[in-house]
Design an enzyme around this catalytic site. Structure first.
Site, PDB file in Angstrom:
ATOM      1  CG  ASP A  71      -1.738   1.159   1.405  1.00 12.69           C
ATOM      2  OD1 ASP A  71      -2.411   1.519   0.436  1.00 12.69           O
ATOM      3  OD2 ASP A  71      -1.750   1.762   2.498  1.00 12.69           O
ATOM      4  CG  LEU A  72       1.711   5.701  -1.819  1.00 15.44           C
ATOM      5  CD1 LEU A  72       3.215   5.424  -1.900  1.00 15.44           C
ATOM      6  CD2 LEU A  72       1.245   6.405  -3.096  1.00 15.44           C
ATOM      7  CG  ASP A  73      -1.242   8.038   2.909  1.00 16.13           C
ATOM      8  OD1 ASP A  73      -0.159   8.632   2.967  1.00 16.13           O
ATOM      9  OD2 ASP A  73      -2.215   8.339   3.610  1.00 16.13           O
ATOM     10  CB  THR A 128       0.231  11.964   2.887  1.00 15.43           C
ATOM     11  OG1 THR A 128      -0.709  11.096   2.235  1.00 15.43           O
ATOM     12  CG2 THR A 128       1.571  11.861   2.197  1.00 15.43           C
ATOM     13  CE  LYS A 163      -5.138   6.556   9.233  1.00 11.44           C
ATOM     14  NZ  LYS A 163      -4.205   6.132  10.276  1.00 11.44           N
ATOM     15  CB  SER A 178      -2.039   3.281  -3.734  1.00 14.24           C
ATOM     16  OG  SER A 178      -2.662   4.472  -3.307  1.00 14.24           O
ATOM     17  CB  ALA A 179      -7.485   3.431  -2.365  1.00 17.49           C
ATOM     18  CE  LYS A 209      -6.032  -0.700  -1.195  1.00 13.31           C
ATOM     19  NZ  LYS A 209      -4.881  -0.013  -0.592  1.00 13.31           N
ATOM     20  CD  GLU A 237      -3.782  -1.742   2.619  1.00 11.39           C
ATOM     21  OE1 GLU A 237      -3.902  -0.873   3.505  1.00 11.39           O
ATOM     22  OE2 GLU A 237      -4.133  -1.557   1.452  1.00 11.39           O
ATOM     23  CG  ASP A 238      -2.223   2.546   6.294  1.00  9.25           C
ATOM     24  OD1 ASP A 238      -2.493   2.147   5.141  1.00  9.25           O
ATOM     25  OD2 ASP A 238      -2.541   3.659   6.721  1.00  9.25           O
TER      26      ASP A 238
HETATM   27  P1  B16 Z   1      -8.083   9.565  -3.769  1.00 11.41           P
HETATM   28  P2  B16 Z   1      -3.572   4.330   0.062  1.00 11.41           P
HETATM   29  C1  B16 Z   1      -5.459   6.159   0.117  1.00 11.41           C
HETATM   30  O1  B16 Z   1      -4.156   5.812  -0.209  1.00 11.41           O
HETATM   31  C2  B16 Z   1      -5.585   6.665   1.541  1.00 11.41           C
HETATM   32  O2  B16 Z   1      -5.245   5.672   2.481  1.00 11.41           O
HETATM   33  C3  B16 Z   1      -7.012   7.008   1.817  1.00 11.41           C
HETATM   34  O3  B16 Z   1      -7.154   7.451   3.155  1.00 11.41           O
HETATM   35  C4  B16 Z   1      -7.420   8.101   0.863  1.00 11.41           C
HETATM   36  O4  B16 Z   1      -8.789   8.429   1.028  1.00 11.41           O
HETATM   37  C5  B16 Z   1      -7.176   7.650  -0.563  1.00 11.41           C
HETATM   38  O5  B16 Z   1      -5.849   7.236  -0.739  1.00 11.41           O
HETATM   39  C6  B16 Z   1      -7.398   8.850  -1.423  1.00 11.41           C
HETATM   40  O6  B16 Z   1      -7.436   8.535  -2.725  1.00 11.41           O
HETATM   41  O7  B16 Z   1      -8.382  10.857  -3.053  1.00 11.41           O
HETATM   42  O8  B16 Z   1      -7.036   9.733  -4.818  1.00 11.41           O
HETATM   43  O9  B16 Z   1      -9.318   8.853  -4.229  1.00 11.41           O
HETATM   44  O10 B16 Z   1      -3.448   4.176   1.540  1.00 11.41           O
HETATM   45  O11 B16 Z   1      -4.547   3.336  -0.568  1.00 11.41           O
HETATM   46  O12 B16 Z   1      -2.251   4.366  -0.630  1.00 11.41           O
HETATM   47 MG    MG Z   2      -2.908   3.146   3.331  1.00 14.74          MG
END
Ligand code: B16
Ligand code: MG
Length: 218
Positions: free
Chosen positions: A12-14, A20, A48, A117-118, A148, A172-173
């Site tokens: 996963d990224l964030d 962030t 998240k 990543s989402a 997800k 994953e976090d």
């Molecule tokens: P967007 P990840 C996700 O990144 C964040 O965890 C999640 O909190 C956030 O809402 C989402 O990105 C935002 O994606 O605004 O581009 O639809 O953790 O999946 O890397």
């Molecule tokens: Mg994440």
């Protein structure tokens, strides 16, 4: 413990590679204020790993309000603009401690490296962090129909790395990410706290002292 020769790590990224989530929280908090809803940190945990549109759906339910399509579009745009502004100075120093050593060690051991990543901002963030070349497969919010905790993105990552789902390890976090990967019987490594990531196979605070031999037999 995973013990096969053909393996993939799906990151996963964030919250895993960089952090962030506070910026996502602050951006949502600002947007929620506009609709008279006070977003708490506890509620934010549920956002998240969830993409922008679904986050706003969840917030509207919690706030018990309905919005027009136009209002929704405008709030989503506002949230993303605030977030993008927060991350404008993100750079290679913002890769979480230990992540680069961990990934490079995995590459040396012939483990395939993928990202799911989402976020639709994932590639922009990987470029800012200067680590985009480490990943042989990148799946982000632009590549999936079902977000997800649906396992779609994890399955695509497994297929593109030509790895059996049971031989994939997911880092994953988020609660939703762990849930999605568990649906495919992937080995799930939670990054964060056991109190939150109750359904992960193992949980670590981060990559600082983590070695790949802690996760798989090499
Ligand atoms: P967007 P990840 C996700 O990144 C964040 O965890 C999640 O909190 C956030 O809402 C989402 O990105 C935002 O994606 O605004 O581009 O639809 O953790 O999946 O890397
Ligand atoms: Mg994440």
């Amino acid at each position: 413990m995973i013990n096969k020769l053909n393996r993939a790590f799906i990151f996963d990224l964030d919250g895993v590679i960089t952090e962030t989530s506070e910026y996502h929280f602050m951006a949502w908090k600002t947007v929620c204020k506009k609709i008279g809803y006070d977003l708490t940190r506890k509620k934010n945990e549920e956002l998240k790993g969830v993409n922008r549109n679904k986050c706003l759906d969840m917030i509207m339910k919690w706030a018990k309000i309905r919005l027009t399509e136009k209002e929704i579009e405008s709030l989503l745009e506002a949230k993303n603009n605030i977030y993008i502004d927060y991350i404008k100075d993100l750079n290679e120093n913002d890769v979480c401690e230990g992540v680069l050593n961990f990934i490079n060690d995995a590459i040396k051991n012939n483990i395939k490296i993928a990202l799911y990543s989402a976020s639709r901002n994932a590639k922009r963030i990987l470029c800012q962090l200067k680590i985009i070349d480490l990943f042989t497969v990148i799946i982000d919010g632009n590549n999936v129909t079902n977000v997800k905790p649906d396992p779609e993105g994890f399955k695509i990552a497994a297929d593109l790395t030509k790895t059996n789902t049971k031989d994939c390890v997911v880092f994953e976090d988020s609660i939703s990410g762990i849930e999605g990967a568990n649906k495919l019987n992937m080995y799930t490594v939670g990054i964060g706290s056991r109190d939150v990531l109750k359904n992960a196979d193992v949980v670590y605070k981060g990559f600082k002292n983590l070695k790949i031999k802690d996760i798989i037999n090499v």
